[in-house]
Scaffold this active site. Structure first.
Site, PDB file in Angstrom:
ATOM      1  N   LYS A 280       0.881  -1.399  -0.116  1.00  0.00           N
ATOM      2  CA  LYS A 280       0.088  -0.269  -0.030  1.00  0.00           C
ATOM      3  C   LYS A 280       1.293   1.034   0.060  1.00  0.00           C
ATOM      4  O   LYS A 280       1.394   1.255   1.090  1.00  0.00           O
ATOM      5  CB  LYS A 280      -0.810   0.305   1.142  1.00  0.00           C
TER       6      LYS A 280
ATOM      7  N   GLY B 263      -0.426   8.034   0.520  1.00  0.00           N
ATOM      8  CA  GLY B 263      -0.932   9.172  -0.561  1.00  0.00           C
ATOM      9  C   GLY B 263       0.528  10.327  -0.265  1.00  0.00           C
ATOM     10  O   GLY B 263       0.894  10.948   0.117  1.00  0.00           O
TER      11      GLY B 263
ATOM     12  N   GLY C 183      -5.670  10.768  -0.745  1.00  0.00           N
ATOM     13  CA  GLY C 183      -6.145  11.616  -0.619  1.00  0.00           C
ATOM     14  C   GLY C 183      -6.230  13.612  -0.152  1.00  0.00           C
ATOM     15  O   GLY C 183      -6.319  14.410  -0.881  1.00  0.00           O
TER      16      GLY C 183
ATOM     17  N   ASP D 125      -6.014   1.580   3.574  1.00  0.00           N
ATOM     18  CA  ASP D 125      -5.737   0.381   3.678  1.00  0.00           C
ATOM     19  C   ASP D 125      -7.014  -0.379   4.037  1.00  0.00           C
ATOM     20  O   ASP D 125      -5.711  -1.952   4.054  1.00  0.00           O
ATOM     21  CB  ASP D 125      -5.201   1.614   4.916  1.00  0.00           C
TER      22      ASP D 125
ATOM     23  N   LYS E  31      -5.316   2.115  10.037  1.00  0.00           N
ATOM     24  CA  LYS E  31      -4.120   1.331   9.179  1.00  0.00           C
ATOM     25  C   LYS E  31      -4.141   0.122  10.193  1.00  0.00           C
ATOM     26  O   LYS E  31      -3.408  -1.054   9.710  1.00  0.00           O
ATOM     27  CB  LYS E  31      -3.184   2.488   9.215  1.00  0.00           C
TER      28      LYS E  31
END
Ligand SMILES: Nc1ncnc2c1ncn2[C@@H]1O[C@H](COP(=O)(O)OP(=O)(O)OP(=O)(O)O)[C@@H](O)[C@H]1O
Ligand SMILES: [Mg+2]
Length: 257
Positions: free
Chosen positions: A5, A8, A41, A162, A218
């Site tokens: 992952k 951002g 984001g 996440d 997360k």
């Protein structure tokens, strides 16, 4: 199989972004099976500000009305996803970018109201279909997935990246889930990186006041992955990106009890 992952905040900092993508491409180049999930984001916020659309959040989630969803869709599945694909291809790995709605990879339901607040087009992942991902991996194409899911009746929903990464890792029976982010790991109340922890400690930390902001969802996603059978979950900062992908060592390593 490793699910990565990309955070951002990390993606908005050029030198960190370049280092993270290089780590991903080096790993892919060594023959490893990988999948990338991303949010974006910060980029959505910037576009909202440019368009003069007010930003609203509740408990760390973006209240997503119809106009906001249009921006989320354009930015995440457009600009952010395609820029990542192009950069990864530029580094020599063949990548294919799409979102959770493609191939009905990620299905979601509308998020329930939170404290009486309707979050709008925000989804909660309910199902994963790994067919498209597997087809790409079989052809050695690196999947790059934006955090948008298919909701009821063909509506598109904004989902937490996440949670999306965790759901994919569980469904793909991935051995490792790595969150590459902009802090060196999970920090305790003294600001020290917690090197290793189990689910009970993680739950305790969530109950205390030491974990805030984006680290809360997360950590929740880490717990879901462990419960779903993923053996290694790592939260790694810029200094440990490469080792986190290669060996599963990073800032914070979560292991099942
Ligand atoms: N105890 C904590 N340990 C580490 N980070 C924390 C803690 N409490 C709050 N945070 C915040 O959480 C942030 C990481 O979550 P964030 O959601 O911002 O990153 P990301 O998931 O990598 O990016 P994005 O959500 O944009 O994809 C850190 O930058 C830090 O500001
Ligand atoms: Mg986050």
């Amino acid at each position: 199989m490793t699910v990565v992952k990309l955070g951002g905040s990390l993606l908005e900092r050029q030198e960190l972004r370049a280092a993270a993508l290089k780590a991903v491409c080096d790993r892919w180049g060594s023959g490893a099976s990988l999948l990338v999930v991303h949010g974006g984001g910060k980029r959505v916020d910037a576009m909202m500000a440019e368009l003069g659309i007010p930003r609203k959040t509740h408990q760390g989630l973006r209240v997503t009305d119809h106009r906001t969803m249009e921006v989320v869709l354009s930015v995440l599945t457009g600009f952010v996803n395609k820029s990542l694909v192009a950069e990864v291809c530029g580094l020599g790995a063949r990548a294919a970018g799409f979102c959770g709605a493609d191939g009905a990879t990620l299905r979601a339901e509308f998020h329930p109201m939170l404290d009486g607040v309707d979050l709008g087009y925000v989804g909660r992942v309910m199902g994963v279909d790994v067919m498209l991902v597997r087809a790409l991996l079989k052809e050695r194409l690196l999947p790059v997935i934006a955090s948008v899911a298919l909701g009821p009746g063909g509506v598109l929903l904004n989902i937490n990246a996440d949670a999306a990464a965790s759901a994919l890792a569980v469904s793909l029976k991935a051995r490792r889930l790595v969150f590459l982010t902009d802090v060196e790991g999970l920090l305790d109340s003294r600001g020290q990186v917690v090197p290793r922890l189990g689910p009970d400690e993680a739950r305790n930390l969530l109950r205390g006041g030491a974990v805030g902001g984006g680290m809360r969802p997360k950590l929740g996603a880490c717990l879901e992955a462990l419960a779903g059978g993923v053996a290694e979950v790592v939260i790694a900062g810029p200094q440990r990106h490469a080792t986190a992908l290669r060996r599963g060592n990073g800032g914070t390593r979560l292991v099942a009890a």
